[in-house]
Design an enzyme around this catalytic site. Sequence first.
Site, PDB file in Angstrom:
ATOM      1  N   GLN A 134      68.393  77.723  71.721  1.00 50.88           N
ATOM      2  CA  GLN A 134      67.912  78.691  70.732  1.00 50.88           C
ATOM      3  C   GLN A 134      66.440  79.032  70.905  1.00 50.88           C
ATOM      4  O   GLN A 134      65.942  79.979  70.321  1.00 50.88           O
ATOM      5  CB  GLN A 134      68.085  78.121  69.311  1.00 50.88           C
ATOM      6  CG  GLN A 134      69.500  78.015  68.886  1.00 50.88           C
ATOM      7  CD  GLN A 134      69.683  76.971  67.789  1.00 50.88           C
ATOM      8  OE1 GLN A 134      69.766  77.308  66.634  1.00 50.88           O
ATOM      9  NE2 GLN A 134      69.781  75.713  68.151  1.00 50.88           N
ATOM     10  N   ARG A 191      65.234  72.782  60.406  1.00 53.18           N
ATOM     11  CA  ARG A 191      64.791  71.468  59.918  1.00 53.18           C
ATOM     12  C   ARG A 191      64.877  71.395  58.391  1.00 53.18           C
ATOM     13  O   ARG A 191      65.584  70.569  57.838  1.00 53.18           O
ATOM     14  CB  ARG A 191      63.352  71.329  60.409  1.00 53.18           C
ATOM     15  CG  ARG A 191      62.587  70.165  60.024  1.00 53.18           C
ATOM     16  CD  ARG A 191      61.340  70.122  60.886  1.00 53.18           C
ATOM     17  NE  ARG A 191      61.682  69.632  62.189  1.00 53.18           N
ATOM     18  CZ  ARG A 191      61.803  68.338  62.513  1.00 53.18           C
ATOM     19  NH1 ARG A 191      61.543  67.418  61.630  1.00 53.18           N
ATOM     20  NH2 ARG A 191      62.146  67.969  63.717  1.00 53.18           N
ATOM     21  N   LYS A 245      52.961  67.023  69.849  1.00 54.30           N
ATOM     22  CA  LYS A 245      52.510  65.630  69.745  1.00 54.30           C
ATOM     23  C   LYS A 245      50.984  65.575  69.730  1.00 54.30           C
ATOM     24  O   LYS A 245      50.321  66.407  70.348  1.00 54.30           O
ATOM     25  CB  LYS A 245      53.020  64.841  70.953  1.00 54.30           C
ATOM     26  CG  LYS A 245      54.526  64.671  70.941  1.00 54.30           C
ATOM     27  CD  LYS A 245      55.011  63.862  72.098  1.00 54.30           C
ATOM     28  CE  LYS A 245      55.123  64.702  73.335  1.00 54.30           C
ATOM     29  NZ  LYS A 245      55.775  64.068  74.452  1.00 54.30           N
ATOM     30  N   HIS A 262      68.237  73.329  72.091  1.00 52.31           N
ATOM     31  CA  HIS A 262      67.065  74.077  72.544  1.00 52.31           C
ATOM     32  C   HIS A 262      67.400  75.388  73.236  1.00 52.31           C
ATOM     33  O   HIS A 262      66.486  76.154  73.571  1.00 52.31           O
ATOM     34  CB  HIS A 262      66.197  73.179  73.427  1.00 52.31           C
ATOM     35  CG  HIS A 262      65.579  72.062  72.628  1.00 52.31           C
ATOM     36  ND1 HIS A 262      66.304  70.952  72.262  1.00 52.31           N
ATOM     37  CD2 HIS A 262      64.354  71.931  72.083  1.00 52.31           C
ATOM     38  CE1 HIS A 262      65.527  70.152  71.539  1.00 52.31           C
ATOM     39  NE2 HIS A 262      64.347  70.724  71.406  1.00 52.31           N
ATOM     40  N   THR A 299      57.544  80.595  64.583  1.00 50.31           N
ATOM     41  CA  THR A 299      58.613  79.615  64.354  1.00 50.31           C
ATOM     42  C   THR A 299      59.971  80.282  64.436  1.00 50.31           C
ATOM     43  O   THR A 299      60.167  81.358  63.871  1.00 50.31           O
ATOM     44  CB  THR A 299      58.505  78.906  62.978  1.00 50.31           C
ATOM     45  OG1 THR A 299      59.809  78.559  62.526  1.00 50.31           O
ATOM     46  CG2 THR A 299      57.901  79.774  61.905  1.00 50.31           C
ATOM     47  N   ILE A 300      60.878  79.637  65.141  1.00 48.75           N
ATOM     48  CA  ILE A 300      62.239  80.193  65.151  1.00 48.75           C
ATOM     49  C   ILE A 300      62.917  79.928  63.812  1.00 48.75           C
ATOM     50  O   ILE A 300      63.895  80.562  63.472  1.00 48.75           O
ATOM     51  CB  ILE A 300      63.121  79.627  66.295  1.00 48.75           C
ATOM     52  CG1 ILE A 300      63.343  78.117  66.153  1.00 48.75           C
ATOM     53  CG2 ILE A 300      62.580  79.978  67.658  1.00 48.75           C
ATOM     54  CD1 ILE A 300      64.526  77.605  66.948  1.00 48.75           C
ATOM     55  N   ASP A 301      62.389  78.966  63.044  1.00 47.91           N
ATOM     56  CA  ASP A 301      63.039  78.586  61.783  1.00 47.91           C
ATOM     57  C   ASP A 301      62.780  79.582  60.644  1.00 47.91           C
ATOM     58  O   ASP A 301      63.449  79.517  59.609  1.00 47.91           O
ATOM     59  CB  ASP A 301      62.550  77.204  61.327  1.00 47.91           C
ATOM     60  CG  ASP A 301      63.043  76.083  62.222  1.00 47.91           C
ATOM     61  OD1 ASP A 301      63.814  76.372  63.143  1.00 47.91           O
ATOM     62  OD2 ASP A 301      62.649  74.934  61.998  1.00 47.91           O
TER      63      ASP A 301
HETATM   64  O1  F6P Z   1      60.368  73.852  64.307  1.00 43.53           O
HETATM   65  C1  F6P Z   1      61.296  74.443  65.117  1.00 43.53           C
HETATM   66  C2  F6P Z   1      62.314  73.492  65.597  1.00 43.53           C
HETATM   67  O2  F6P Z   1      63.112  74.285  66.380  1.00 43.53           O
HETATM   68  C3  F6P Z   1      63.117  72.731  64.529  1.00 43.53           C
HETATM   69  O3  F6P Z   1      64.191  73.448  63.999  1.00 43.53           O
HETATM   70  C4  F6P Z   1      63.551  71.508  65.308  1.00 43.53           C
HETATM   71  O4  F6P Z   1      63.862  70.444  64.466  1.00 43.53           O
HETATM   72  C5  F6P Z   1      62.369  71.237  66.131  1.00 43.53           C
HETATM   73  O5  F6P Z   1      61.783  72.470  66.424  1.00 43.53           O
HETATM   74  C6  F6P Z   1      62.674  70.433  67.374  1.00 43.53           C
HETATM   75  O6  F6P Z   1      61.584  70.440  68.215  1.00 43.53           O
HETATM   76  P1  F6P Z   1      61.399  69.484  69.479  1.00 43.53           P
HETATM   77  O7  F6P Z   1      62.733  69.118  69.995  1.00 43.53           O
HETATM   78  O8  F6P Z   1      60.606  70.295  70.438  1.00 43.53           O
HETATM   79  O9  F6P Z   1      60.637  68.309  68.997  1.00 43.53           O
END
Ligand code: F6P
Length: 364
Positions: free
Chosen positions: A290, A186, A76, A288, A140-142
Amino acid sequence: MNRVMVLTGGGDCPGLNAVIRAIVKRASREKGWEVVGSIEAFNGILREPTELVVLDEKAVSGIHYQGGTIIQTTNKGGPFAWPVKQKDGTYTAIDRSDEMIRKIQYLGIDAVINIGGDGSQRISQALFEKGLNIIGVPKTIDNDLSATDATFGFQTAIQIATEAVDKLVTTAASHNRVQILEVMGRDAGWIALNAAVAGGAEICLIPEIPYDIEKVMERIEQRFDKGRGFVNIVIAEGARNIKGMKVSEKSGEVGYANVKLGGVGFRFEEELKEAGCEHSIRTTVLGHLQRGGVPIAYDRVLATQYGVKAFELVLAGEFGRMVSYRHPYITSVTLKEAIMKPNLVDPDTALMKTARGIGMCFGD
Ligand code: F6P
């Protein structure tokens, strides 16, 4: 004394602490370097009083296998969109980047290492363009960054998701059920695809391939005979059907610029029922889980390599670059290149061919 400031930005990710430790350990091998951490990404340096911590070898001792980040993170706000509360209770985002750069200089900080994903590296590039000595480390986990072969945290996330599929397979088989697992992803379906292949799921739904519910239904029915059978489905949070939008909700959190995803698994369950699926269906959202916990060895090794390389780029004065893994080298690319294009699942990629080769259905 030379000073380097380290920060972790965006969603947390297994391996962040291993990067921080490696930066500090590598820096301690040079004379006259001090490493400081900005608490909660750039917020630490932006806040009054400033929230910086000295990171010495004692501070990072034994943290390589700890999940999360000892210097905290946030997705944020940030220097270009700092939320300021107005009299009517609403928030306006203001640009504090120039002020932040001046503060960094005033505090005698010679370089910044920003460990983060695409959003964080966009901020790195914008700050570099304003003259800040900054290095990026991909996180990034993505696995959605294309300028590197791998990001740390991704393999740990796959492992966690695969273990979830393994568990759901046995319960689905016991109950003759359709079992849905929603995983993160995402824009990129890499976690879903890998966990589906590793766990042996029959159906995998990813953001890159909008699904047709009728095709999915066909595949489900092939798995049942007189009510007996089971199906495991892995769905990425960013998946959508051929008619639809991604499932999201308003976050309500001040300064949260992302769209808050989640809930696609439950919507998909409803879609199946509406399409006439009469089998018992259950949905699990992995969420989360993950992102937390101990990084697997692969991610610790990669994270350590990234940390050492990041500090070496600082030493060499090669700013405006992001550390990258291009097998077999740990190298670097310009930040500009790093944020140019996301790493999405290409339908022609080898793993997609493998998955189709074993009969996996993508709903197309
Ligand atoms: O970018 C990584 C990620 O795990 C996305 O797959 C997911 O949408 C996002 O973070 C969620 O993040 P948070 O819940 O911390 O806002």
